[in-house]
Design an enzyme around this catalytic site. Structure first.
Site, PDB file in Angstrom:
ATOM      1  CG  ASP A 108      -5.398 -23.162 -42.496  1.00  0.00           C
ATOM      2  OD1 ASP A 108      -5.356 -23.510 -43.617  1.00  0.00           O
ATOM      3  OD2 ASP A 108      -5.010 -24.057 -41.399  1.00  0.00           O
TER       4      ASP A 108
ATOM      5  CD  GLU B  88       0.273 -19.253 -33.089  1.00  0.00           C
ATOM      6  OE1 GLU B  88       0.120 -20.681 -32.879  1.00  0.00           O
ATOM      7  OE2 GLU B  88       0.705 -19.364 -33.772  1.00  0.00           O
TER       8      GLU B  88
END
Length: 214
Positions: free
Chosen positions: A118, A69
């Site tokens: 995304d 992340e």
């Protein structure tokens, strides 16, 4: 989505370097030694707040999990959740996964999870999608010969793009489901986004593919 600044994030990263690994490139080819066992390693690219990793870590105690992340404010939330769970089979990396071969050796990983990535819907951003050919090439190197990629998304466009991208790259599709929750799969571990979107009645798409064995 803009993440809320957490002033304690830097201190948390510094205090928990056994969980959020500060120099992951130094462990390339040695990740099993970090966990102290020979269990397979699964990675989640874009781990969010850690709900998926904690759920998987509990469900599969004989698997080592690594979450990647980039957002600092998010990874520290995941880190706290993992600490609270007291699970020892999860680690986190606060890095950009764009050059993942710098972190993992060839055939070091058994499974890659791409959860609610995304979608980068504009054509000019295609190269940023995590199922674009450049990323698939890296995945092919780090995955063991029987390894898989599993994608979950609420975005139909990304799902369809990924199916085509997988096919063009020569992957074998083992699952393509356009309404995951209709399956009532008892092994499915939901992410935070998955809970949010499914509660609003949105479909969740899932596919799994593997590279042809050499």
């Amino acid at each position: 989505m803009r993440q809320r600044h957490k002033p304690w994030a830097d201190d948390f990263l510094a205090e928990h370097q056994q969980l959020i690994i500060p120099n992951p490139a130094e462990l390339k080819g040695k990740w099993q030694s970090l966990f102290g066992n020979a269990n397979p390693i699964h990675i989640e690219i874009g781990t969010g707040k850690g709900q998926f990793l904690v759920g998987m870590g509990k469900q599969y105690p004989d698997v080592n999990f690594i979450g990647i992340e980039l957002a600092k404010s998010v990874i520290v939330t995941a880190g706290q959740k993992i600490l609270d769970s007291e699970l020892s089979n999860i680690r986190l990396l606060h890095i950009n996964a764009i050059d993942i071969r710098d972190i993992f050796a060839d055939h070091e990983i058994a499974m890659i999870y791409l959860n609610f990535s995304d979608p980068w819907p504009k054509n000019r951003h295609e190269k940023r999608r995590l199922t674009y050919a450049r990323f698939l090439d890296q995945y092919q190197h780090i995955l063991e010969p029987s390894g898989h990629i599993t994608l979950k998304t609420d975005n139909q466009g990304l799902f369809e793009y990924s199916l085509v991208s997988f096919s063009q790259f020569g992957l074998k599709l083992e699952e393509a489901n356009v309404d995951l929750h209709a399956l009532q799969d008892p092994t499915n571990v939901m992410t935070e986004y998955e809970e949010k979107f499914s509660s609003k009645g949105q479909r969740i798409y899932r596919c799994r593919a593997r590279f042809p064995k050499e």
